[in-house]
Design a protein around this motif. Structure first.
Motif, short mmCIF file in Angstrom:
data_model
loop_
_atom_site.label_atom_id
_atom_site.label_comp_id
_atom_site.label_asym_id
_atom_site.label_seq_id
_atom_site.Cartn_x
_atom_site.Cartn_y
_atom_site.Cartn_z
N TYR A 132 -3.92 30.01 54.31
CA TYR A 132 -4.10 31.47 53.96
C TYR A 132 -3.79 31.56 52.93
O TYR A 132 -3.50 32.11 52.47
N THR A 133 -1.97 30.76 52.82
CA THR A 133 -1.58 31.33 52.11
C THR A 133 -2.51 31.45 50.29
O THR A 133 -1.97 31.84 49.79
N LEU A 134 -2.93 30.08 50.22
CA LEU A 134 -3.75 29.69 49.35
C LEU A 134 -4.67 30.96 48.67
O LEU A 134 -4.92 31.56 47.98
N VAL A 135 -5.99 31.24 49.75
CA VAL A 135 -6.30 32.63 49.43
C VAL A 135 -5.47 34.15 49.29
O VAL A 135 -6.01 34.38 48.67
N LYS A 136 -4.53 33.95 50.49
CA LYS A 136 -3.61 34.98 49.81
C LYS A 136 -3.40 34.45 48.90
O LYS A 136 -3.92 36.49 47.60
N GLY A 137 -2.54 34.24 48.02
CA GLY A 137 -1.99 33.83 46.29
C GLY A 137 -3.75 34.03 45.80
O GLY A 137 -2.45 34.29 44.45
N ALA A 138 -3.97 33.90 46.25
CA ALA A 138 -5.60 33.52 45.03
C ALA A 138 -6.05 35.08 44.71
O ALA A 138 -6.77 35.64 43.89
N ILE A 139 -6.39 35.89 45.68
CA ILE A 139 -6.06 37.00 45.89
C ILE A 139 -5.80 38.14 45.01
O ILE A 139 -5.77 38.92 44.64
N GLU A 140 -4.04 37.64 45.45
CA GLU A 140 -2.87 38.40 44.92
C GLU A 140 -2.89 38.17 43.17
O GLU A 140 -3.19 38.96 42.74
N GLY A 141 -3.38 36.75 42.74
CA GLY A 141 -3.70 36.25 41.27
C GLY A 141 -4.74 37.47 40.91
O GLY A 141 -5.17 37.41 39.21
N ALA A 142 -5.69 37.19 41.35
CA ALA A 142 -7.25 37.47 40.72
C ALA A 142 -7.11 39.21 40.93
O ALA A 142 -7.36 39.64 39.47
N GLN A 143 -6.16 40.00 41.17
CA GLN A 143 -5.60 42.03 40.93
C GLN A 143 -5.05 41.82 40.55
O GLN A 143 -4.75 42.74 39.55
N SER A 144 -4.01 41.06 39.88
CA SER A 144 -3.17 40.84 39.14
C SER A 144 -3.20 40.24 36.96
O SER A 144 -3.40 40.61 36.17
N GLY A 145 -4.47 38.78 37.80
CA GLY A 145 -4.62 38.48 36.47
C GLY A 145 -5.93 37.63 35.89
O GLY A 145 -6.14 37.02 35.29
N GLY A 146 -6.70 38.33 36.73
CA GLY A 146 -7.86 38.03 36.87
C GLY A 146 -8.84 36.96 37.13
O GLY A 146 -8.13 36.77 38.28
N ILE A 147 -9.51 36.29 36.78
CA ILE A 147 -10.37 35.06 37.01
C ILE A 147 -10.01 34.26 36.07
O ILE A 147 -9.51 33.32 37.93
N LEU A 148 -8.62 34.21 35.69
CA LEU A 148 -7.38 33.22 35.57
C LEU A 148 -6.65 32.81 37.15
O LEU A 148 -5.71 32.06 37.27
N GLY A 149 -6.40 34.25 37.01
CA GLY A 149 -4.89 34.39 38.72
C GLY A 149 -5.56 34.16 39.36
O GLY A 149 -5.14 33.96 40.95
N VAL A 150 -6.71 34.25 39.60
CA VAL A 150 -7.74 33.01 41.35
C VAL A 150 -7.03 32.00 41.04
O VAL A 150 -6.59 31.71 42.46
N LEU A 151 -6.49 30.96 39.82
CA LEU A 151 -6.56 29.98 40.14
C LEU A 151 -5.29 29.61 40.38
O LEU A 151 -3.81 28.56 40.61
N ALA A 152 -4.46 29.96 38.98
CA ALA A 152 -2.53 29.84 39.57
C ALA A 152 -2.18 31.24 40.26
O ALA A 152 -1.04 30.99 41.13
N GLY A 153 -2.73 31.79 41.29
CA GLY A 153 -2.19 32.81 42.10
C GLY A 153 -2.26 31.90 43.53
O GLY A 153 -1.61 31.56 44.13
N GLY A 154 -3.43 31.01 43.81
CA GLY A 154 -3.80 29.95 44.92
C GLY A 154 -2.02 28.70 44.55
O GLY A 154 -1.55 28.39 45.87
N VAL A 155 -2.10 28.64 43.28
CA VAL A 155 -1.46 27.08 43.27
C VAL A 155 0.12 28.53 43.45
O VAL A 155 1.01 26.97 43.77
N GLN A 156 0.66 29.01 42.54
CA GLN A 156 1.83 29.54 42.52
C GLN A 156 2.28 29.81 44.68
O GLN A 156 3.14 29.52 45.02
N ALA A 157 1.43 30.28 44.81
CA ALA A 157 1.70 31.25 46.09
C ALA A 157 1.66 29.73 47.16
O ALA A 157 2.86 29.38 47.87
N GLY A 158 1.18 28.34 47.09
CA GLY A 158 1.46 26.67 47.83
C GLY A 158 2.54 25.97 46.79
O GLY A 158 2.96 25.09 47.78
N ALA A 159 2.73 26.15 46.25
CA ALA A 159 4.35 25.27 45.09
C ALA A 159 5.09 25.19 45.98
O ALA A 159 5.47 23.53 45.95
N THR A 160 5.47 26.00 47.22
CA THR A 160 6.87 25.78 47.32
C THR A 160 6.26 24.81 48.47
O THR A 160 6.96 23.55 48.88
N GLY A 161 6.14 24.74 49.08
CA GLY A 161 5.34 23.97 50.54
C GLY A 161 4.81 22.69 50.32
O GLY A 161 5.22 21.62 50.23
#
Length: 120
Positions: free
Chosen positions: A72-101
């Motif tokens: 859930y955290t990965l997909v939530k980060g990917a969705i937020e990343g897509a909204q702010s950074g486009g297609i590259l934000g999908v990958l970066a958002g999921g990684v950033q959201a799950g990085a701490t865990g």
């Protein structure tokens, strides 16, 4: 506060019971690895469809700490990343959201390996 603790315990416990029942009732056809992958994938699918959010509101940490919560955290980060950074934000958002865990799991795994001797 007691209601939050109880709901987290119930939601997290039910997720664990479901995984254990899958393993017990299939007579070793479903292994812990299958449950791990299934829970992360299920968290991604339910999170992407918006169906995991109500479970998080009800269960709090009982829904976000298990493996389905990681998906859930990965997909939530990917969705937020897509909204702010486009297609590259999908990958970066999921990684950033799950990085701490991921970082905490690696750190504590490493410390445990240093402190304790494995049995042969």
């Amino acid at each position: 506060m007691l209601n939050n603790i109880l709901s987290a315990f119930l939601v997290g416990g039910l997720l664990c019971v479901a995984g254990q029942l899958l393993m017990d009732l299939t007579k070793a056809k479903i292994t812990p690895a299958h449950v791990l992958v299934g829970y992360v994938t299920g968290g991604v699918i339910l999170g992407g469809l918006g169906l995991y959010e109500p479970l998080v509101r009800i269960g709090g940490a009982g829904a976000t700490v298990p493996l389905s919560g990681f998906g859930y955290t990965l997909v939530k980060g990917a969705i937020e990343g897509a909204q702010s950074g486009g297609i590259l934000g999908v990958l970066a958002g999921g990684v950033q959201a799950g990085a701490t865990g991921i970082a905490v799991a690696v750190l504590f795994g490493y410390l445990t390996a240093i402190i304790f001797n494995p049995k042969g």
